[in-house]
Design a protein around this motif. Structure first.
Motif, mmCIF file in Angstrom:
data_model
loop_
_atom_site.group_PDB
_atom_site.id
_atom_site.type_symbol
_atom_site.label_atom_id
_atom_site.label_comp_id
_atom_site.label_asym_id
_atom_site.label_seq_id
_atom_site.Cartn_x
_atom_site.Cartn_y
_atom_site.Cartn_z
ATOM 1 N N ASP A 140 0.820 -1.210 0.000
ATOM 2 C CA ASP A 140 0.000 0.000 0.000
ATOM 3 C C ASP A 140 0.854 1.260 0.000
ATOM 4 O OD1 ASP A 140 0.275 -1.725 2.106
ATOM 5 O OD2 ASP A 140 -1.073 -0.635 3.431
ATOM 6 N N TRP A 141 2.133 1.100 -0.374
ATOM 7 C CA TRP A 141 2.989 2.275 -0.463
ATOM 8 C C TRP A 141 2.637 3.075 -1.693
ATOM 9 C CZ3 TRP A 141 6.070 5.679 1.573
ATOM 10 C CH2 TRP A 141 6.900 6.427 0.758
ATOM 11 N N GLU A 142 2.415 4.350 -1.462
ATOM 12 C CA GLU A 142 2.073 5.227 -2.575
ATOM 13 C C GLU A 142 3.020 6.415 -2.515
ATOM 14 O OE1 GLU A 142 -1.259 8.630 -3.442
ATOM 15 O OE2 GLU A 142 -1.519 7.206 -1.803
ATOM 16 N N ASP A 143 3.825 6.556 -3.546
ATOM 17 C CA ASP A 143 4.779 7.663 -3.581
ATOM 18 C C ASP A 143 4.026 8.945 -3.868
ATOM 19 O OD1 ASP A 143 7.154 9.011 -3.531
ATOM 20 O OD2 ASP A 143 7.583 8.638 -5.651
ATOM 21 N N ARG A 144 4.049 9.856 -2.922
ATOM 22 C CA ARG A 144 3.324 11.117 -3.158
ATOM 23 C C ARG A 144 4.038 12.258 -2.446
ATOM 24 N NH1 ARG A 144 0.174 12.893 1.179
ATOM 25 N NH2 ARG A 144 0.097 11.411 2.907
ATOM 26 N N GLU A 145 3.745 13.431 -2.918
ATOM 27 C CA GLU A 145 4.303 14.598 -2.257
ATOM 28 C C GLU A 145 3.462 14.889 -1.020
ATOM 29 O OE1 GLU A 145 6.403 17.821 -4.290
ATOM 30 O OE2 GLU A 145 4.630 19.029 -3.815
ATOM 31 N N GLN A 146 4.129 15.213 0.094
ATOM 32 C CA GLN A 146 3.376 15.427 1.331
ATOM 33 C C GLN A 146 4.079 16.449 2.223
ATOM 34 O OE1 GLN A 146 3.320 11.712 3.482
ATOM 35 N NE2 GLN A 146 5.228 11.080 2.530
ATOM 36 N N THR A 147 3.390 16.805 3.301
ATOM 37 C CA THR A 147 3.934 17.779 4.249
ATOM 38 C C THR A 147 4.853 17.062 5.231
ATOM 39 O OG1 THR A 147 1.849 18.974 4.067
ATOM 40 C CG2 THR A 147 3.317 19.589 5.878
ATOM 41 N N LEU A 148 6.133 17.481 5.235
ATOM 42 C CA LEU A 148 7.127 16.758 6.027
ATOM 43 C C LEU A 148 7.829 17.676 7.017
ATOM 44 C CD1 LEU A 148 8.732 14.750 3.089
ATOM 45 C CD2 LEU A 148 7.262 13.817 4.887
ATOM 46 N N PHE A 149 8.181 17.090 8.156
ATOM 47 C CA PHE A 149 8.983 17.798 9.153
ATOM 48 C C PHE A 149 10.431 17.378 8.958
ATOM 49 C CE2 PHE A 149 10.777 17.549 13.608
ATOM 50 C CZ PHE A 149 11.042 18.908 13.710
ATOM 51 N N ARG A 150 11.311 18.366 8.847
ATOM 52 C CA ARG A 150 12.708 18.093 8.545
ATOM 53 C C ARG A 150 13.437 17.640 9.808
ATOM 54 N NH1 ARG A 150 14.785 20.050 3.922
ATOM 55 N NH2 ARG A 150 13.441 21.879 3.878
ATOM 56 N N SER A 151 13.062 16.482 10.315
ATOM 57 C CA SER A 151 13.662 16.025 11.573
ATOM 58 C C SER A 151 15.088 15.518 11.365
ATOM 59 C CB SER A 151 12.794 14.932 12.211
ATOM 60 O OG SER A 151 12.452 13.942 11.278
ATOM 61 N N THR A 152 15.437 15.179 10.116
ATOM 62 C CA THR A 152 16.812 14.707 9.858
ATOM 63 C C THR A 152 17.832 15.787 10.193
ATOM 64 O OG1 THR A 152 16.437 15.331 7.561
ATOM 65 C CG2 THR A 152 16.302 12.997 8.088
ATOM 66 N N ALA A 153 17.428 17.051 10.059
ATOM 67 C CA ALA A 153 18.356 18.144 10.362
ATOM 68 C C ALA A 153 18.661 18.193 11.853
ATOM 69 C CB ALA A 153 17.773 19.475 9.901
ATOM 70 N N LEU A 154 17.835 17.516 12.665
ATOM 71 C CA LEU A 154 17.978 17.579 14.120
ATOM 72 C C LEU A 154 18.202 16.189 14.712
ATOM 73 C CD1 LEU A 154 15.097 20.152 14.586
ATOM 74 C CD2 LEU A 154 17.511 20.604 15.054
ATOM 75 N N GLY A 155 18.757 15.292 13.904
ATOM 76 C CA GLY A 155 19.194 14.022 14.474
ATOM 77 C C GLY A 155 18.334 12.813 14.176
ATOM 78 N N ASP A 156 17.230 12.977 13.468
ATOM 79 C CA ASP A 156 16.373 11.829 13.164
ATOM 80 C C ASP A 156 16.865 11.127 11.897
ATOM 81 O OD1 ASP A 156 14.362 10.023 13.446
ATOM 82 O OD2 ASP A 156 12.724 11.403 12.994
ATOM 83 N N ASP A 157 16.327 9.944 11.617
ATOM 84 C CA ASP A 157 16.805 9.147 10.492
ATOM 85 C C ASP A 157 16.135 9.512 9.170
ATOM 86 O OD1 ASP A 157 18.325 7.654 12.361
ATOM 87 O OD2 ASP A 157 16.499 6.589 12.890
ATOM 88 N N VAL A 158 14.847 9.805 9.243
ATOM 89 C CA VAL A 158 14.133 10.258 8.039
ATOM 90 C C VAL A 158 13.217 11.418 8.435
ATOM 91 C CG1 VAL A 158 14.110 8.104 6.726
ATOM 92 C CG2 VAL A 158 12.352 8.505 8.448
#
Length: 592
Positions: free
Chosen positions: A304-322
């Motif tokens: 059920d993976w659907e590649d789409r554009e979405q609203t994302l939080f840039r947590s990678t800039a602060l230590g998260d993986d994605v």
RNA sequence: GCGCCGGUAGCUCAGCUGGAUAGAGCACCAGACUUCGAAUCUGGGGGUCAGGGGUUCGAAUCCCUUCCGGCGCGCCA
């Protein structure tokens, strides 16, 4: 620091003395922060040991042993120190004059329940969030562990001088409470006489919603059933949440777990303004939220993976993986989105220190939440997440069956009612939070040394028993704690000289240091272990008196020695009660 | 495949943020009740701190790596 100052906190006092002596020997620019004064592992080394010489040697440009000798020479001038030795690679071992330990006990007697209270928190505000169980059903034992842990941690931080707020985040928005509402609505129809059969798949089957249905019938009669779902759902949902939260509050009260704030998730959206949208907008403005695509998840199911554009939080800039999505494909916010707004609210309410207590299955969520806290606070707030591991419920070693499907499971309340809150609390705190816990319903109520709750409480009861018996020898001895402590003011504490007695005095002097270490590490279990050790030494000293009558606490025709030893017992009892209070466990006067 | 948390005595677990010879309880063996509560206590045996490398005066503790177990891995909370 005056040499005669009362040893409020013996180890802290000695640390500052060591630092004062060492500073001129190593030069002004050397960092002294790694110097510690601690009890030596082996008591034969003395009362205290410091690593000062080893830690400072390099910066000072001296050999550890040489520096140690220099520091030791200076410390020998200290009036409270009896002996200074340099040992091993450069340890400095200190033996204090025995009267110092008597003064430590006097501090316990004078300060009573306040002994060990620390100013290390400097009244800084800390928000501790714990339990936060969804209001969709009764709590299970795992919730109980988080509840007890959070409550004890909050107690500990308050005792260490922090300004603590205890908070519960009520997940009263989102899909789960709508499911709750539909489940309750069926119970309502059932209450009206309809045969609903078995609960459909996907709804909550437990019969704990039956009273909700009955309450709805009582207040609305048959009227709700005639409305469309869009109209009855908010009404039923509100009622069901309110009744579930009442149950949860009752169950927490039975465990003596309390909160200052119950924070509603729904209030973030339905309050005066939509704080979730506002939070995301402000993060968009700062570039921390963007529209973009995510790589497909690894290892999960890709169907059920659907590649789409979405609203994302840039947590990678602060230590998260994605980077993490904030909106579902239907446009509504994810749970994470409102959780960001929630933690922003904490920051706006003045909290720079936040502690969240979560179940271990939420471990994968830590990095993104810490990233979010950094983002909404401009890096000014810090979030520590404490995970509590699984609880395996046993009865006499056999796993207790828990079936989710049937809706039949062992609730927290059932466990508390069966074994009592003291057993639940102590047992759950007598283990590191991140270790799996076996909770045995039979073992926790056994009255043996194997059972730490009992063992520590028995220590307290035994101490009180001594006071009751002592009234024969010391007729005017008050039974009331503070009054009795005052009666020991003039006790000749230099009568305490047996090795076991001195060891107990040292243990008492350690308590303030322990409180600070446990609070600093956010680890209440250390208090529980300390209490067990203190009780153990006390029981041992007691039993010595069986073989050696002159070591008993009550000595006939020798009120002076008796008073000194009773003072020691008073100190022990005071700290046992203090530590048990931190854990939220009763300190009984007798247990017959 | 990646991330997080674990791996310490036969079992259940501590180990004080890097200190000295790694500690408790249970179990096992041997002892202490005309006792201020024996619901307690005393003594004994028991360890490759999962394995290997590294950092330094010094590692169960910090870093790397391998193995084993648990948890998690858009649009559930």
């Amino acid at each position: 620091m005056p040499a005669t100052s009362a040893p409020q906190h013996l180890f802290a006092t000695m640390l500052s003395r060591v630092s004062a002596v060492a500073a001129p020997l190593v030069g002004a620019n050397v960092d002294l922060s790694r110097v510690v004064v601690e009890p030596p592992r082996d008591a034969s080394h003395g009362d205290m040991a410091t690593n000062a010489a080893m830690v400072l040697a390099k910066d000072a440009g001296k050999k550890p042993r040489d520096l140690a000798e220099a520091i030791a020479a200076a410390l020998r001038a200290d009036p409270v120190i009896a002996k200074v030795d340099v040992a091993g690679p450069g340890f400095i071992n200190l033996t204090l004059k025995t009267h110092v330990w008597g003064e430590a006990l006097r501090a316990v007697l004078e300060q009573g329940a306040d002994y060990g209270r620390s100013t290390m928190g400097a009244k800084e505000k800390v928000n501790v969030e714990y339990v936060s169980a969804n209001p969709t059903g009764p709590m299970h034992v795992g919730h109980g562990r988080g509840a007890v842990f959070g409550d004890a941690l909050a107690n500990l931080l308050a005792f260490a001088g922090y300004d603590v707020t205890r908070e519960y985040y009520v997940n009263d928005a989102g899909a789960q409470v709508d499911v709750l509402a539909r489940s309750a609505f069926l119970r309502y129809r059932e209450a009206l006489g309809e045969n609903i059969g078995t609960m459909p798949e996907g709804l909550y089957p437990g019969d704990y919603l039956v009273p909700v249905g009955a309450a709805l019938m009582a207040s609305h009669g048959a009227a709700l059933g005639k409305k469309p779902e869009s109209e009855w759902l908010p009404i039923v949902r509100a009622k069901a949440i309110a009744m579930m939260m009442d149950t949860i509050r009752d169950d927490l009260a039975a465990l003596h777990v309390r909160h200052d704030v119950f924070f509603s998730e729904r209030s973030l959206i339905e309050g005066k303004s939509d704080q979730v949208t506002a939070t995301i907008k402000s993060l968009q403005a700062s570039g921390e939220v963007y529209e973009g695509r995510l790589p497909p998840p690894k290892g999960g199911n890709l169907e059920d993976w659907e590649d789409r554009e979405q609203t994302l939080f840039r947590s990678t800039a602060l230590g998260d993986d994605v980077d993490r999505p904030l909106k579902k494909s239907d446009g509504s916010y994810t749970y994470f989105a409102s959780d960001i707004a929630y933690h922003k609210s904490k920051f706006e309410r003045g909290f720079r220190n936040m502690i969240d207590v979560w179940g271990a299955d939420h471990g994968g969520y830590i990095k993104r939440m810490q990233a979010a806290v950094k983002a909404v606070s401009g890096g000014k707030a810090e979030l520590d997440v404490k995970l509590v591991q699984l609880v395996r419920l046993l009865r006499a070693g056999e796993p207790v069956k828990m079936s989710k499907r049937s809706g039949e499971f062992v609730t927290l309340r059932e466990v508390v009612d069966e074994v009592g809150k003291d057993a639940v609390r102590f047992d759950m705190l007598y283990r590191k939070n991140d270790a799996v816990l076996d909770f045995d319903l039979v073992k926790v109520i056994e009255k043996t040394r194997e059972n730490p709750v009992f063992y520590v409480q028995y220590g307290h009861a035994r101490g009180q028993s001594i006071f009751r018996n002592a009234r024969v020898e010391i007729p005017g001895l008050p039974l009331d704690g503070p009054a009795r402590a005052a009666a020991f003011k003039t006790a000749a504490l230099n009568r305490l000289g047996d090795e076991g007695e001195l060891s107990l005095l040292r243990k008492l002097a350690l308590y303030p240091r322990l409180v600070e270490a446990a609070a600093g590490a956010h680890e209440p279990h250390r208090v529980a272990f300390y209490l067990y050790e203190l009780a153990s030494e006390f029981h041992a000293q007691w039993t010595k008196g069986n073989d050696l009558p002159h070591l008993r606490f009550i000595i006939q025709n020798d009120p002076e020695t008796t008073m000194a030893r009773l003072a020691l017992v008073q100190g022990i009892v005071t700290i046992l009660a203090s530590g048990l209070a931190l854990l939220g466990v009763e300190a009984p006067d007798e247990m017959r």
